[in-house]
Motif scaffolding. Structure first.
Motif, PDB file in Angstrom:
ATOM      1  N   ASP A 177      30.532 -24.347 -44.406  1.00 29.34           N
ATOM      2  CA  ASP A 177      30.801 -22.916 -44.500  1.00 29.34           C
ATOM      3  C   ASP A 177      29.617 -22.200 -45.151  1.00 29.34           C
ATOM      4  OD1 ASP A 177      33.277 -23.216 -43.374  1.00 29.34           O
ATOM      5  OD2 ASP A 177      34.409 -22.974 -45.249  1.00 29.34           O
ATOM      6  N   ALA A 178      29.199 -21.118 -44.529  1.00 31.78           N
ATOM      7  CA  ALA A 178      28.146 -20.283 -45.112  1.00 31.78           C
ATOM      8  C   ALA A 178      28.757 -19.361 -46.149  1.00 31.78           C
ATOM      9  CB  ALA A 178      27.453 -19.476 -44.026  1.00 31.78           C
ATOM     10  N   ASP A 179      28.043 -19.117 -47.235  1.00 34.44           N
ATOM     11  CA  ASP A 179      28.540 -18.238 -48.285  1.00 34.44           C
ATOM     12  C   ASP A 179      28.496 -16.771 -47.879  1.00 34.44           C
ATOM     13  OD1 ASP A 179      28.968 -20.388 -50.009  1.00 34.44           O
ATOM     14  OD2 ASP A 179      26.942 -20.268 -50.836  1.00 34.44           O
ATOM     15  N   SER A 180      27.642 -16.444 -46.922  1.00 29.66           N
ATOM     16  CA  SER A 180      27.413 -15.047 -46.575  1.00 29.66           C
ATOM     17  C   SER A 180      26.902 -14.943 -45.151  1.00 29.66           C
ATOM     18  CB  SER A 180      26.387 -14.430 -47.536  1.00 29.66           C
ATOM     19  OG  SER A 180      25.942 -13.168 -47.082  1.00 29.66           O
ATOM     20  N   LEU A 181      27.187 -13.797 -44.516  1.00 25.40           N
ATOM     21  CA  LEU A 181      26.596 -13.520 -43.214  1.00 25.40           C
ATOM     22  C   LEU A 181      25.072 -13.464 -43.279  1.00 25.40           C
ATOM     23  CD1 LEU A 181      29.031 -10.815 -41.790  1.00 25.40           C
ATOM     24  CD2 LEU A 181      28.511 -13.034 -40.763  1.00 25.40           C
ATOM     25  N   ALA A 182      24.523 -13.230 -44.460  1.00 22.97           N
ATOM     26  CA  ALA A 182      23.070 -13.223 -44.599  1.00 22.97           C
ATOM     27  C   ALA A 182      22.468 -14.561 -44.190  1.00 22.97           C
ATOM     28  CB  ALA A 182      22.681 -12.889 -46.042  1.00 22.97           C
ATOM     29  N   ASP A 183      23.244 -15.641 -44.313  1.00 22.76           N
ATOM     30  CA  ASP A 183      22.741 -16.953 -43.901  1.00 22.76           C
ATOM     31  C   ASP A 183      22.528 -17.028 -42.389  1.00 22.76           C
ATOM     32  OD1 ASP A 183      23.046 -17.488 -46.567  1.00 22.76           O
ATOM     33  OD2 ASP A 183      24.731 -18.865 -46.336  1.00 22.76           O
ATOM     34  N   VAL A 184      23.276 -16.224 -41.635  1.00 20.42           N
ATOM     35  CA  VAL A 184      23.073 -16.182 -40.186  1.00 20.42           C
ATOM     36  C   VAL A 184      21.702 -15.580 -39.878  1.00 20.42           C
ATOM     37  CG1 VAL A 184      23.925 -15.205 -38.008  1.00 20.42           C
ATOM     38  CG2 VAL A 184      25.549 -16.034 -39.739  1.00 20.42           C
ATOM     39  N   GLY A 185      21.368 -14.478 -40.549  1.00 13.57           N
ATOM     40  CA  GLY A 185      20.058 -13.867 -40.342  1.00 13.57           C
ATOM     41  C   GLY A 185      18.926 -14.781 -40.750  1.00 13.57           C
ATOM     42  N   ALA A 186      19.087 -15.486 -41.869  1.00 10.40           N
ATOM     43  CA  ALA A 186      18.051 -16.412 -42.322  1.00 10.40           C
ATOM     44  C   ALA A 186      17.860 -17.549 -41.329  1.00 10.40           C
ATOM     45  CB  ALA A 186      18.408 -16.958 -43.703  1.00 10.40           C
ATOM     46  N   THR A 187      18.955 -18.021 -40.743  1.00  6.72           N
ATOM     47  CA  THR A 187      18.876 -19.076 -39.732  1.00  6.72           C
ATOM     48  C   THR A 187      18.159 -18.574 -38.482  1.00  6.72           C
ATOM     49  OG1 THR A 187      20.950 -20.008 -40.574  1.00  6.72           O
ATOM     50  CG2 THR A 187      20.261 -20.687 -38.367  1.00  6.72           C
ATOM     51  N   ALA A 188      18.461 -17.333 -38.088  1.00  6.48           N
ATOM     52  CA  ALA A 188      17.771 -16.747 -36.936  1.00  6.48           C
ATOM     53  C   ALA A 188      16.287 -16.584 -37.212  1.00  6.48           C
ATOM     54  CB  ALA A 188      18.401 -15.404 -36.588  1.00  6.48           C
ATOM     55  N   ALA A 189      15.924 -16.244 -38.445  1.00  5.98           N
ATOM     56  CA  ALA A 189      14.510 -16.104 -38.795  1.00  5.98           C
ATOM     57  C   ALA A 189      13.773 -17.424 -38.574  1.00  5.98           C
ATOM     58  CB  ALA A 189      14.376 -15.647 -40.252  1.00  5.98           C
ATOM     59  N   VAL A 190      14.370 -18.510 -39.005  1.00 15.47           N
ATOM     60  CA  VAL A 190      13.744 -19.823 -38.816  1.00 15.47           C
ATOM     61  C   VAL A 190      13.577 -20.131 -37.337  1.00 15.47           C
ATOM     62  CG1 VAL A 190      14.068 -22.301 -39.165  1.00 15.47           C
ATOM     63  CG2 VAL A 190      14.560 -20.709 -41.028  1.00 15.47           C
ATOM     64  N   SER A 191      14.577 -19.799 -36.528  1.00 11.29           N
ATOM     65  CA  SER A 191      14.479 -20.085 -35.093  1.00 11.29           C
ATOM     66  C   SER A 191      13.356 -19.300 -34.433  1.00 11.29           C
ATOM     67  CB  SER A 191      15.819 -19.794 -34.401  1.00 11.29           C
ATOM     68  OG  SER A 191      16.061 -18.399 -34.298  1.00 11.29           O
ATOM     69  N   LEU A 192      12.987 -18.168 -35.026  1.00 13.18           N
ATOM     70  CA  LEU A 192      11.897 -17.350 -34.504  1.00 13.18           C
ATOM     71  C   LEU A 192      10.544 -17.720 -35.124  1.00 13.18           C
ATOM     72  CD1 LEU A 192      13.714 -13.903 -34.555  1.00 13.18           C
ATOM     73  CD2 LEU A 192      12.857 -15.064 -32.501  1.00 13.18           C
ATOM     74  N   GLY A 193      10.529 -18.727 -35.983  1.00 13.25           N
ATOM     75  CA  GLY A 193       9.298 -19.125 -36.631  1.00 13.25           C
ATOM     76  C   GLY A 193       8.889 -18.211 -37.762  1.00 13.25           C
ATOM     77  N   LEU A 194       9.842 -17.471 -38.335  1.00 14.27           N
ATOM     78  CA  LEU A 194       9.575 -16.538 -39.421  1.00 14.27           C
ATOM     79  C   LEU A 194       9.985 -17.154 -40.758  1.00 14.27           C
ATOM     80  CD1 LEU A 194      11.048 -13.345 -37.713  1.00 14.27           C
ATOM     81  CD2 LEU A 194       8.641 -14.040 -37.794  1.00 14.27           C
ATOM     82  N   ASP A 195       9.401 -16.650 -41.829  1.00 11.89           N
ATOM     83  CA  ASP A 195       9.742 -17.118 -43.167  1.00 11.89           C
ATOM     84  C   ASP A 195      11.006 -16.399 -43.636  1.00 11.89           C
ATOM     85  OD1 ASP A 195       9.943 -17.874 -45.789  1.00 11.89           O
ATOM     86  OD2 ASP A 195       8.068 -16.928 -46.448  1.00 11.89           O
ATOM     87  N   PRO A 196      12.134 -17.103 -43.799  1.00 15.85           N
ATOM     88  CA  PRO A 196      13.363 -16.422 -44.238  1.00 15.85           C
ATOM     89  C   PRO A 196      13.246 -15.854 -45.639  1.00 15.85           C
ATOM     90  CG  PRO A 196      13.655 -18.799 -44.276  1.00 15.85           C
ATOM     91  CD  PRO A 196      12.336 -18.542 -43.597  1.00 15.85           C
ATOM     92  N   GLY A 197      12.227 -16.274 -46.398  1.00 16.69           N
ATOM     93  CA  GLY A 197      11.999 -15.707 -47.717  1.00 16.69           C
ATOM     94  C   GLY A 197      11.598 -14.247 -47.657  1.00 16.69           C
TER      95      GLY A 197
END
Length: 413
Positions: A378-398
């Motif tokens: 379970d993700a703690d927040s919907l923000a984790d979905v955006g961070a996961t998408a960032a990684v898939s695009l080769g972006l730094d989720p930081g």
């Protein structure tokens, strides 16, 4: 070349969060997905036809007997807590894109009505309470009031009849909403213009948590043609959200449906639409364009069906979404492509009221080229979905203000 497509099925929850009953104890029984599936069995005499949602792992997230427990697609499936107060589309999407919502407060209009009145008066408007109640009539036509469709204190509305006043332009509904937005501490001020079945004051009623507002579904705004809506969000650092992060990296961004209204990204291609077929068509067109891409699409009509407490319509819309997802799965075949299907909150049409429901939402990730099926924690927040998408695009989720990439879960049996 890699594409990441996020499809948000608005109001699609998969079961109540532990704190769902804080405001309405009955909401602990909320289960948008399950109740819509149950209704189809009773009303249609058959299960809903959701083969693609099943293949994407919905049955691994929700235990309903009408959902398949196995899938042939390479997917990662889990669910996410909302990660923001209440249950709201604007807050849900902003959180999902990585926003920091810590400065946004929950407040009734009554708590700030003097400040709002002063701001409207200073802008040249006439603002007075309606029959002494804690909502305002502006220039004799527009109501400024608590939004009764979200949890109390999440949003305020400025609502007017288009027969009385223009939506745009000086002194119009949108201009009034912008004046309110300048002093409002809440997540969203919504400008709403439409054609009502009668005078707006006749549809004013009390809401939960001592709020007072317009019963917007009862006015006929949603049913009658010509509805205009603009969502004015709280000030946020949009440079630390996924669309802006992608755009700065040279990745084309497309926002479709309600996402085009509520997300900020200067270079984005925007395709606002309410009709589900139009939203899906815009999404498919963006994928067919070729090259790297981030596409965020919101299917709004499911949320409207929840507000209307129309379980049958909700089910038909899910079948329509499923057909659109089939086309997306066929197009997203590259090893770096990702399709993420999720929600922003629940909106259980069988719960007995027309409010959003505070539910977990599914996180279904199609990963061409990956090996096997994974169950995500379970993700703690919907923000984790955006961070996961960032990684898939080769972006730094930081680079996002919030969220952590979803880590590998356990293999599905």
């Amino acid at each position: 070349m890699a594409k990441t497509v996020i499809v948000v099925v608005d109001g699609f929850g998969v079961g109540a969060m532990p704190d769902a009953g804080t405001l309405r104890p009955g909401d602990l029984a909320a289960d948008t997905c399950g109740h819509v599936l149950d209704h189809a069995r009773t009303a249609l005499g058959r299960p809903l036809r959701l083969p693609v949602l099943g293949a994407l792992g919905l049955g691994l997230v929700h235990p309903h007997p009408d959902l398949a427990r196995r899938t042939h697609l390479p997917v990662a499936a889990g669910r996410a807590a909302l990660g923001y107060p209440g249950a709201d589309t604007f807050a849900g999407h902003q959180t999902m894109m990585g926003a920091d919502f810590s400065r946004v407060t929950v407040a009734r209009l009554a708590d700030h009505i003097d400040e709002v009145t002063e701001a409207l008066t200073a802008a040249g408007h006439r603002a007075e309470r309606l029959d002494g109640r804690p909502l305002l009539v502006v220039d004799g036509t527009v109501l400024v009031h608590d939004n009764l469709e979200a949890d109390p204190g999440i949003n305020w509305n400025a609502s007017g009849r288009l027969d009385d006043l223009a939506f745009d332009g000086p002194g119009g509904i949108l201009a009034i909403a912008r004046t309110v937005r300048a002093v409002a501490p809440v997540a969203r001020v919504i400008a709403v213009g439409g054609h009502a079945d009668g005078p707006l004051p006749s549809y004013v009623r009390p809401g939960d948590g001592e709020t007072v507002g317009l019963d917007t579904p009862a006015t006929g705004f949603y049913r009658n043609p010509g509805l205009q809506v603009r969502h004015l969000g709280a000030p946020l650092d949009h440079t630390r959200q996924l669309p802006e992060l992608a755009a700065r990296a040279g990745i084309p961004v497309t926002l479709a449906g309600k996402a085009a209204d509520i997300l900020v990204c200067g270079p984005a291609r925007r395709h606002p639409a309410v009709d589900t077929a139009d939203v899906l068509a815009h999404t498919l067109d963006a994928v067919r364009a070729g090259g790297d891409a981030l596409v965020v699409a919101n299917v709004q009509e499911t949320d409207l069906a929840g507000h209307q407490q129309d379980t049958g319509r909700y089910g038909r819309l899910l079948e329509q979404v499923d057909a659109g997802l089939a086309a997306l799965v066929a197009l997203l075949a590259g090893p770096g492509d990702r399709l993420i299907v999720t929600g922003d909150h629940g909106n259980d049409p069988a719960i007995g009221h027309s409010h959003h429901t505070r539910e977990y939402v599914p996180v279904l990730i199609h990963r061409p080229g990956a090996d096997g099926v994974e169950l995500l924690p379970d993700a703690d927040s919907l923000a984790d979905v955006g961070a996961t998408a960032a990684v898939s695009l080769g972006l730094d989720p930081g680079g996002l203000a919030g969220g952590r990439p979803l880590r590998t879960g356990r293999r599905a049996a």
